[in-house]
Scaffold this motif. Sequence first.
Motif, short mmCIF file in Angstrom:
data_model
loop_
_atom_site.label_atom_id
_atom_site.label_comp_id
_atom_site.label_asym_id
_atom_site.label_seq_id
_atom_site.Cartn_x
_atom_site.Cartn_y
_atom_site.Cartn_z
N PHE A 156 0.84 -1.20 0.00
CA PHE A 156 0.00 0.00 0.00
C PHE A 156 0.87 1.25 0.00
O PHE A 156 0.62 2.19 -0.76
CB PHE A 156 -0.94 0.02 1.21
N ARG A 157 1.89 1.28 0.87
CA ARG A 157 2.75 2.47 0.94
C ARG A 157 3.41 2.73 -0.41
O ARG A 157 3.46 3.87 -0.87
CB ARG A 157 3.82 2.28 2.02
N THR A 158 3.89 1.67 -1.06
CA THR A 158 4.52 1.84 -2.36
C THR A 158 3.52 2.37 -3.37
O THR A 158 3.81 3.32 -4.11
CB THR A 158 5.09 0.49 -2.85
N GLU A 159 2.32 1.80 -3.39
CA GLU A 159 1.29 2.25 -4.33
C GLU A 159 0.89 3.69 -4.04
O GLU A 159 0.73 4.50 -4.94
CB GLU A 159 0.07 1.34 -4.20
N PHE A 160 0.74 4.02 -2.77
CA PHE A 160 0.29 5.35 -2.38
C PHE A 160 1.33 6.40 -2.72
O PHE A 160 1.01 7.49 -3.17
CB PHE A 160 -0.04 5.39 -0.89
#
Length: 134
Positions: free
Chosen positions: A99-103
């Motif tokens: 999620f952090r990478t995508e965000f």
Amino acid sequence: MDNTIGSKIRFLRNRDGYTQKELAEKLNIAKSTMSQYESNNRIPSDDLKIEIANLFNVSTDYLLGRTDGLVPVRDINQDLYDEHDYTAELKSLIDDEEFRTEFLDFEDWTDEEKRNILFAIRANRALREKNEKK
């Protein structure tokens, strides 16, 4: 698919396997009226637009061409209004590396995705400011 309300109704009707006659019966209108809606020769009333959106579980914004998103309205919002542990969900998202990478990879997002996130952030900030003044 073009962005007219008629094409959206036709798409949703076909997606869910209704004939024009079946959908017209569900909405308590004549088949000829449904045909006119789908061919953009007639525009449904606001009440009927809401009924159509509810039937197909899409937003009226989708029907009106304001968004291309087909994310079901009830699926997005229902759990936000049910009893919910928001803190745990937010912590879970923050702890999720994917999620952090995508965000953080927002440069690849569509303008609509960026706008939605910015809207949520601005709304949250405004709510905080309002609550701080109390």
